[in-house]
Design a protein around this motif. Structure first.
Motif, PDB file in Angstrom:
ATOM      1  N   LEU A  89      40.907  44.577  39.340  1.00 42.48           N
ATOM      2  CA  LEU A  89      41.696  43.356  39.222  1.00 42.48           C
ATOM      3  C   LEU A  89      41.051  42.348  38.270  1.00 42.48           C
ATOM      4  O   LEU A  89      41.747  41.662  37.510  1.00 42.48           O
ATOM      5  CB  LEU A  89      41.876  42.728  40.607  1.00 42.48           C
ATOM      6  CG  LEU A  89      42.695  41.441  40.699  1.00 42.48           C
ATOM      7  CD1 LEU A  89      44.149  41.700  40.328  1.00 42.48           C
ATOM      8  CD2 LEU A  89      42.597  40.850  42.097  1.00 42.48           C
ATOM      9  N   PHE A  90      39.726  42.279  38.279  1.00 44.77           N
ATOM     10  CA  PHE A  90      39.025  41.280  37.470  1.00 44.77           C
ATOM     11  C   PHE A  90      38.344  41.872  36.237  1.00 44.77           C
ATOM     12  O   PHE A  90      37.504  41.230  35.621  1.00 44.77           O
ATOM     13  CB  PHE A  90      38.004  40.536  38.334  1.00 44.77           C
ATOM     14  CG  PHE A  90      38.622  39.796  39.487  1.00 44.77           C
ATOM     15  CD1 PHE A  90      39.488  38.732  39.260  1.00 44.77           C
ATOM     16  CD2 PHE A  90      38.370  40.173  40.789  1.00 44.77           C
ATOM     17  CE1 PHE A  90      40.079  38.056  40.315  1.00 44.77           C
ATOM     18  CE2 PHE A  90      38.953  39.505  41.855  1.00 44.77           C
ATOM     19  CZ  PHE A  90      39.816  38.436  41.621  1.00 44.77           C
ATOM     20  N   ASP A  91      38.731  43.087  35.878  1.00 42.33           N
ATOM     21  CA  ASP A  91      38.184  43.747  34.690  1.00 42.33           C
ATOM     22  C   ASP A  91      39.174  43.596  33.533  1.00 42.33           C
ATOM     23  O   ASP A  91      40.234  44.222  33.532  1.00 42.33           O
ATOM     24  CB  ASP A  91      37.933  45.228  34.990  1.00 42.33           C
ATOM     25  CG  ASP A  91      37.381  45.988  33.787  1.00 42.33           C
ATOM     26  OD1 ASP A  91      37.117  45.350  32.739  1.00 42.33           O
ATOM     27  OD2 ASP A  91      37.215  47.224  33.889  1.00 42.33           O
ATOM     28  N   PRO A  92      38.869  42.788  32.518  1.00 44.88           N
ATOM     29  CA  PRO A  92      39.811  42.568  31.410  1.00 44.88           C
ATOM     30  C   PRO A  92      40.175  43.849  30.668  1.00 44.88           C
ATOM     31  O   PRO A  92      41.232  43.907  30.022  1.00 44.88           O
ATOM     32  CB  PRO A  92      39.047  41.607  30.483  1.00 44.88           C
ATOM     33  CG  PRO A  92      38.044  40.939  31.368  1.00 44.88           C
ATOM     34  CD  PRO A  92      37.652  41.977  32.377  1.00 44.88           C
ATOM     35  N   ALA A  93      39.334  44.884  30.770  1.00 43.58           N
ATOM     36  CA  ALA A  93      39.621  46.137  30.075  1.00 43.58           C
ATOM     37  C   ALA A  93      40.531  47.059  30.892  1.00 43.58           C
ATOM     38  O   ALA A  93      41.003  48.074  30.384  1.00 43.58           O
ATOM     39  CB  ALA A  93      38.316  46.864  29.742  1.00 43.58           C
ATOM     40  N   ASN A  94      40.783  46.719  32.150  1.00 42.92           N
ATOM     41  CA  ASN A  94      41.604  47.563  33.016  1.00 42.92           C
ATOM     42  C   ASN A  94      43.078  47.211  32.853  1.00 42.92           C
ATOM     43  O   ASN A  94      43.437  46.049  32.685  1.00 42.92           O
ATOM     44  CB  ASN A  94      41.170  47.393  34.473  1.00 42.92           C
ATOM     45  CG  ASN A  94      41.788  48.436  35.394  1.00 42.92           C
ATOM     46  OD1 ASN A  94      42.929  48.319  35.817  1.00 42.92           O
ATOM     47  ND2 ASN A  94      41.015  49.457  35.701  1.00 42.92           N
ATOM     48  N   ARG A  95      43.940  48.219  32.904  1.00 38.87           N
ATOM     49  CA  ARG A  95      45.366  47.966  32.691  1.00 38.87           C
ATOM     50  C   ARG A  95      46.004  47.197  33.858  1.00 38.87           C
ATOM     51  O   ARG A  95      47.135  46.720  33.729  1.00 38.87           O
ATOM     52  CB  ARG A  95      46.111  49.278  32.430  1.00 38.87           C
ATOM     53  CG  ARG A  95      46.266  50.206  33.616  1.00 38.87           C
ATOM     54  CD  ARG A  95      46.877  51.543  33.189  1.00 38.87           C
ATOM     55  NE  ARG A  95      47.260  52.359  34.338  1.00 38.87           N
ATOM     56  CZ  ARG A  95      48.454  52.289  34.913  1.00 38.87           C
ATOM     57  NH1 ARG A  95      49.369  51.479  34.429  1.00 38.87           N
ATOM     58  NH2 ARG A  95      48.748  53.052  35.948  1.00 38.87           N
ATOM     59  N   ARG A  96      45.305  47.074  34.971  1.00 35.79           N
ATOM     60  CA  ARG A  96      45.802  46.278  36.096  1.00 35.79           C
ATOM     61  C   ARG A  96      45.067  44.939  36.206  1.00 35.79           C
ATOM     62  O   ARG A  96      45.049  44.332  37.273  1.00 35.79           O
ATOM     63  CB  ARG A  96      45.681  47.067  37.409  1.00 35.79           C
ATOM     64  CG  ARG A  96      46.670  48.220  37.518  1.00 35.79           C
ATOM     65  CD  ARG A  96      46.670  48.816  38.920  1.00 35.79           C
ATOM     66  NE  ARG A  96      47.710  49.818  39.074  1.00 35.79           N
ATOM     67  CZ  ARG A  96      47.552  51.110  38.767  1.00 35.79           C
ATOM     68  NH1 ARG A  96      46.363  51.526  38.310  1.00 35.79           N
ATOM     69  NH2 ARG A  96      48.530  51.966  38.915  1.00 35.79           N
ATOM     70  N   TYR A  97      44.511  44.489  35.116  1.00 43.40           N
ATOM     71  CA  TYR A  97      43.806  43.202  35.109  1.00 43.40           C
ATOM     72  C   TYR A  97      44.747  42.085  35.571  1.00 43.40           C
ATOM     73  O   TYR A  97      45.840  41.908  35.054  1.00 43.40           O
ATOM     74  CB  TYR A  97      43.303  42.910  33.696  1.00 43.40           C
ATOM     75  CG  TYR A  97      42.638  41.566  33.519  1.00 43.40           C
ATOM     76  CD1 TYR A  97      41.523  41.216  34.277  1.00 43.40           C
ATOM     77  CD2 TYR A  97      43.127  40.657  32.586  1.00 43.40           C
ATOM     78  CE1 TYR A  97      40.911  39.980  34.109  1.00 43.40           C
ATOM     79  CE2 TYR A  97      42.513  39.422  32.402  1.00 43.40           C
ATOM     80  CZ  TYR A  97      41.409  39.089  33.171  1.00 43.40           C
ATOM     81  OH  TYR A  97      40.797  37.869  32.999  1.00 43.40           O
ATOM     82  N   MET A  98      44.337  41.383  36.621  1.00 44.74           N
ATOM     83  CA  MET A  98      45.081  40.260  37.198  1.00 44.74           C
ATOM     84  C   MET A  98      46.467  40.654  37.695  1.00 44.74           C
ATOM     85  O   MET A  98      47.364  39.809  37.795  1.00 44.74           O
ATOM     86  CB  MET A  98      45.186  39.100  36.196  1.00 44.74           C
ATOM     87  CG  MET A  98      43.838  38.547  35.759  1.00 44.74           C
ATOM     88  SD  MET A  98      42.817  37.979  37.152  1.00 44.74           S
ATOM     89  CE  MET A  98      43.718  36.538  37.659  1.00 44.74           C
ATOM     90  N   HIS A  99      46.669  41.918  38.023  1.00 45.00           N
ATOM     91  CA  HIS A  99      47.960  42.361  38.567  1.00 45.00           C
ATOM     92  C   HIS A  99      48.037  41.964  40.042  1.00 45.00           C
ATOM     93  O   HIS A  99      47.281  42.486  40.860  1.00 45.00           O
ATOM     94  CB  HIS A  99      48.105  43.870  38.411  1.00 45.00           C
ATOM     95  CG  HIS A  99      49.381  44.420  38.993  1.00 45.00           C
ATOM     96  ND1 HIS A  99      50.620  43.881  38.714  1.00 45.00           N
ATOM     97  CD2 HIS A  99      49.599  45.453  39.848  1.00 45.00           C
ATOM     98  CE1 HIS A  99      51.542  44.561  39.362  1.00 45.00           C
ATOM     99  NE2 HIS A  99      50.957  45.505  40.061  1.00 45.00           N
ATOM    100  N   PRO A 100      48.932  41.048  40.415  1.00 49.29           N
ATOM    101  CA  PRO A 100      48.925  40.521  41.781  1.00 49.29           C
ATOM    102  C   PRO A 100      49.325  41.531  42.850  1.00 49.29           C
ATOM    103  O   PRO A 100      49.069  41.304  44.037  1.00 49.29           O
ATOM    104  CB  PRO A 100      49.948  39.372  41.712  1.00 49.29           C
ATOM    105  CG  PRO A 100      50.834  39.723  40.569  1.00 49.29           C
ATOM    106  CD  PRO A 100      49.968  40.424  39.568  1.00 49.29           C
ATOM    107  N   PHE A 101      49.939  42.644  42.453  1.00 50.22           N
ATOM    108  CA  PHE A 101      50.384  43.635  43.432  1.00 50.22           C
ATOM    109  C   PHE A 101      49.541  44.909  43.378  1.00 50.22           C
ATOM    110  O   PHE A 101      50.003  45.992  43.732  1.00 50.22           O
ATOM    111  CB  PHE A 101      51.866  43.963  43.198  1.00 50.22           C
ATOM    112  CG  PHE A 101      52.753  42.752  43.269  1.00 50.22           C
ATOM    113  CD1 PHE A 101      53.042  42.150  44.479  1.00 50.22           C
ATOM    114  CD2 PHE A 101      53.276  42.193  42.114  1.00 50.22           C
ATOM    115  CE1 PHE A 101      53.844  41.015  44.550  1.00 50.22           C
ATOM    116  CE2 PHE A 101      54.077  41.058  42.167  1.00 50.22           C
ATOM    117  CZ  PHE A 101      54.366  40.475  43.385  1.00 50.22           C
TER     118      PHE A 101
END
Length: 260
Positions: free
Chosen positions: A124-136
């Motif tokens: 969730l908090f990894d800017p390189a991850n495709r789910r960065y800041m994804h609330p669900f």
């Protein structure tokens, strides 16, 4: 029922296994599939509503290892009340598969929603991850369960997630046993899942969450519609906000839930 392998050296057994308890919405079927692949057992697993049904074909040693793993390696959020296992007529299985669920009568235990797990928080908090800041964000170990359920057994087509077709990347995770989201019913991402937005404005995504946070900090009351219902939120340390919420809810003394 037993049968001989092609080389005539090992007896194979087909067993019908039923697992009762909290085995819906806790990643139980993908867990069963993984241990079957690891041990070399062929067969199938399906939700039946009040229990999980397994057909397992393998040697006596494989069967014993499989049952041991079922009981002692079960997902953390599961709670097994009873396991029934009996030999049955041989069935031809080429692999071990998760098959379509069917509903049967009986007591049904469904997991409540599960707080975001450490691995999902890391994504969730990894800017390189495709789910960065994804609330669900969710996986087989965490996320919404009971509050998105429309009917049993617990499968995506019977939840509020049925309206959100998976993108190719999420579908790959959902269908491949080597991923953390194998058969995770609410799986989604920023490209294919629900989207957060602020009503009455064009603010969407993480900016909408920031705007709601600022409103709460300013003493306002925010109505949050999630995929499982509504929450009315205010700052619990702001006496004026809490008093106004009590007035609007017509709930002068009943304790409110505190979210952290």
């Amino acid at each position: 029922m037993k049968k001989k392998d092609g080389d005539g050296k090992k007896n194979h057994i087909t067993r019908h296994i039923r697992v009762y308890g909290i085995v819906q919405g806790v990643g139980f079927r993908p867990f069963v599939s993984r241990i079957a692949d690891r041990i070399g057992v062929r067969g199938s697993v399906a939700n039946k509503g009040s229990y999980v049904e397994i057909f397992a074909a393998g040697t006596q040693d494989q069967q014993e290892a499989f049952l041991y793993s079922l009981e002692y390696e079960a997902p953390e959020r599961s709670a097994i009340l009873k396991i029934e296992a009996a030999d049955c007529a041989d069935r031809d299985f080429d692999s071990f598969d998760i098959i379509e669920s069917e509903r049967e009568t009986g007591d049904i235990f469904v997991s409540p929603d599960i707080a975001t797990c450490p691995k999902c928080r890391q994504e969730l908090f990894d800017p390189a991850n495709r789910r960065y800041m994804h609330p669900f964000i969710n996986c087989t170990a965490c996320g919404p369960r009971l509050t998105i359920l429309d009917a049993m057994p617990y499968d995506r087509e019977r939840t509020s997630m049925k309206k959100f077709p998976m993108c190719p990347a999420c579908e790959f995770e959902y269908t491949h046993a080597e991923t953390r989201r194998y058969d995770a019913q609410p799986v989604c991402c920023n490209d294919c899942g629900p989207e957060v937005y602020l009503t009455g404005s064009s603010i969407r995504g993480r900016e909408a969450i920031s705007a709601a946070r600022r409103a709460i900090a300013d003493g306002k009351i925010v109505a949050v519609k999630g995929i499982g219902g509504f929450h009315l939120c205010c700052d619990a340390t702001n006496e004026a906000s809490v008093s106004r919420l009590r007035q609007l809810k017509r709930s002068p003394v009943k304790p409110f839930a505190v979210m952290m």
